[in-house]
Write a protein that holds these residues in place. Structure first.
Motif, mmCIF file in Angstrom:
data_model
loop_
_atom_site.group_PDB
_atom_site.id
_atom_site.type_symbol
_atom_site.label_atom_id
_atom_site.label_comp_id
_atom_site.label_asym_id
_atom_site.label_seq_id
_atom_site.Cartn_x
_atom_site.Cartn_y
_atom_site.Cartn_z
ATOM 1 N N THR A 115 -24.608 -17.213 -7.122
ATOM 2 C CA THR A 115 -23.569 -18.230 -7.037
ATOM 3 C C THR A 115 -22.720 -18.029 -5.791
ATOM 4 N N GLU A 116 -22.270 -16.813 -5.553
ATOM 5 C CA GLU A 116 -21.440 -16.539 -4.373
ATOM 6 C C GLU A 116 -22.205 -16.812 -3.072
ATOM 7 N N ARG A 117 -23.465 -16.433 -3.029
ATOM 8 C CA ARG A 117 -24.268 -16.684 -1.821
ATOM 9 C C ARG A 117 -24.482 -18.183 -1.609
ATOM 10 N N ARG A 118 -24.751 -18.899 -2.678
ATOM 11 C CA ARG A 118 -24.974 -20.353 -2.601
ATOM 12 C C ARG A 118 -23.706 -21.062 -2.163
ATOM 13 N N ILE A 119 -22.580 -20.644 -2.711
ATOM 14 C CA ILE A 119 -21.303 -21.239 -2.327
ATOM 15 C C ILE A 119 -21.046 -21.004 -0.842
ATOM 16 N N SER A 120 -21.218 -19.793 -0.390
ATOM 17 C CA SER A 120 -20.955 -19.457 1.009
ATOM 18 C C SER A 120 -21.810 -20.302 1.950
ATOM 19 N N LYS A 121 -23.084 -20.413 1.631
ATOM 20 C CA LYS A 121 -24.004 -21.191 2.473
ATOM 21 C C LYS A 121 -23.619 -22.677 2.468
ATOM 22 N N THR A 122 -23.304 -23.205 1.312
ATOM 23 C CA THR A 122 -23.007 -24.629 1.188
ATOM 24 C C THR A 122 -21.654 -24.967 1.799
ATOM 25 N N LEU A 123 -20.671 -24.079 1.654
ATOM 26 C CA LEU A 123 -19.353 -24.369 2.223
ATOM 27 C C LEU A 123 -19.408 -24.497 3.738
ATOM 28 N N LEU A 151 -8.103 -29.641 4.384
ATOM 29 C CA LEU A 151 -9.277 -29.442 3.540
ATOM 30 C C LEU A 151 -10.261 -28.504 4.223
ATOM 31 N N ARG A 152 -10.478 -28.706 5.514
ATOM 32 C CA ARG A 152 -11.387 -27.818 6.250
ATOM 33 C C ARG A 152 -10.868 -26.378 6.185
ATOM 34 N N HIS A 153 -9.576 -26.197 6.348
ATOM 35 C CA HIS A 153 -8.979 -24.860 6.279
ATOM 36 C C HIS A 153 -9.222 -24.227 4.910
ATOM 37 N N ASP A 154 -8.995 -24.987 3.828
ATOM 38 C CA ASP A 154 -9.220 -24.453 2.481
ATOM 39 C C ASP A 154 -10.683 -24.074 2.264
ATOM 40 N N ILE A 155 -11.588 -24.919 2.745
ATOM 41 C CA ILE A 155 -13.017 -24.634 2.579
ATOM 42 C C ILE A 155 -13.410 -23.390 3.373
ATOM 43 N N GLU A 156 -12.911 -23.275 4.587
ATOM 44 C CA GLU A 156 -13.229 -22.106 5.405
ATOM 45 C C GLU A 156 -12.630 -20.824 4.814
ATOM 46 N N ALA A 157 -11.460 -20.928 4.194
ATOM 47 C CA ALA A 157 -10.862 -19.764 3.539
ATOM 48 C C ALA A 157 -11.712 -19.330 2.348
ATOM 49 N N CYS A 158 -12.218 -20.292 1.600
ATOM 50 C CA CYS A 158 -13.110 -19.969 0.472
ATOM 51 C C CYS A 158 -14.361 -19.272 0.976
ATOM 52 N N GLN A 159 -14.913 -19.794 2.047
ATOM 53 C CA GLN A 159 -16.138 -19.214 2.591
ATOM 54 C C GLN A 159 -15.881 -17.788 3.090
ATOM 55 N N ALA A 160 -14.756 -17.573 3.741
ATOM 56 C CA ALA A 160 -14.443 -16.243 4.269
ATOM 57 C C ALA A 160 -14.301 -15.214 3.149
ATOM 58 N N ALA A 161 -13.776 -15.628 2.019
ATOM 59 C CA ALA A 161 -13.595 -14.707 0.892
ATOM 60 C C ALA A 161 -14.921 -14.347 0.235
ATOM 61 N N GLY A 162 -15.941 -15.150 0.441
ATOM 62 C CA GLY A 162 -17.226 -14.950 -0.221
ATOM 63 C C GLY A 162 -17.864 -13.604 0.058
ATOM 64 N N SER A 163 -17.799 -13.128 1.300
ATOM 65 C CA SER A 163 -18.452 -11.849 1.609
ATOM 66 C C SER A 163 -17.750 -10.697 0.887
ATOM 67 N N GLY A 164 -16.435 -10.767 0.757
ATOM 68 C CA GLY A 164 -15.720 -9.744 -0.004
ATOM 69 C C GLY A 164 -16.082 -9.787 -1.476
ATOM 70 N N ASN A 165 -16.234 -11.000 -2.012
ATOM 71 C CA ASN A 165 -16.622 -11.143 -3.414
ATOM 72 C C ASN A 165 -18.017 -10.566 -3.651
ATOM 73 N N ILE A 166 -18.921 -10.836 -2.729
ATOM 74 C CA ILE A 166 -20.286 -10.311 -2.851
ATOM 75 C C ILE A 166 -20.270 -8.782 -2.807
ATOM 76 N N ALA A 167 -19.468 -8.213 -1.911
ATOM 77 C CA ALA A 167 -19.370 -6.755 -1.813
ATOM 78 C C ALA A 167 -18.844 -6.150 -3.115
ATOM 79 N N GLN A 168 -17.899 -6.824 -3.763
ATOM 80 C CA GLN A 168 -17.350 -6.317 -5.024
ATOM 81 C C GLN A 168 -18.411 -6.345 -6.128
ATOM 82 N N ILE A 169 -19.181 -7.420 -6.180
ATOM 83 C CA ILE A 169 -20.252 -7.512 -7.186
ATOM 84 C C ILE A 169 -21.275 -6.405 -6.952
ATOM 85 N N GLU A 170 -21.641 -6.184 -5.693
ATOM 86 C CA GLU A 170 -22.597 -5.125 -5.371
ATOM 87 C C GLU A 170 -22.045 -3.747 -5.734
#
Length: 181
Positions: A25-33, A45-64
């Protein structure tokens, strides 16, 4: 055996499957955003979307990290729910000509993805705490909080900025529309 996953025979299997689905889910979100950010016209809106995308790599690291602490290697499991949210957006976006309306549709899609993902985090946190791994639950807390905040931010952005802007473009007063509703 499930269509998209292996048999789940224990709570541990369910946790591993859930972590794999959350990774997907996190990888799919990052790619799609990354794609969606290029489609929007509104800078907030672009700023909010880019902020979500930037947080994705940290979220993935936490899951790992949770996987490492639990000494498990989850099979990344496709999520029909997150795929459906984005497939729906692709179909809808192809039918929208107005940039302001497209912004609202994209904000709704990202909101739906964030809300769904926050719920997945909450479920996994509860399971991890329930099996005596609150340390792992705490690792996922930041991801859940991020998605909850993103969902609320996008909802407010659509309500207070994007929708009134789209209505003003066609000459409708947002206040009159809100009162009439």
């Amino acid at each position: 055996m499930g269509l998209l996953s292996k048999d789940i025979r224990s709570l541990d299997d369910l946790l591993i499957q859930g972590l794999g689905e959350l990774l997907y889910t996190e990888r799919r979100i990052s790619k799609t955003l990354a794609v969606l950010a290029g489609k929007v016209s509104d800078p907030a809106l672009r700023h909010d979307i880019e902020a979500c995308q930037a947080a994705g790599s940290g979220n993935i690291a936490q899951i790992e990290e949770v996987c490492r602490r639990r000494d498990c290697r989850p099979h990344v499991t496709e999520s029909p729910a997150i795929d459906g949210i984005f497939i729906s957006e692709e179909e809808l976006a192809g039918e929208i000509d107005d940039d302001h309306v497209l912004d609202i549709a994209i904000a709704g899609t990202v909101h739906a993805a964030a809300a769904y993902t926050a719920a997945r985090y909450a479920s996994l946190i509860g399971r991890l705490v329930g099996v005596g791994r609150p340390d792992c639950g705490r690792l996922l807390q930041a991801g859940m909080t991020h998605h909850q905040r993103a969902a609320e931010s996008l909802r407010l952005l659509a309500e207070k900025r994007l929708t009134p802007r789209a209505l003003a473009k066609v000459g409708r007063d947002p206040v009159v529309v809100a009162i009439a509703s």
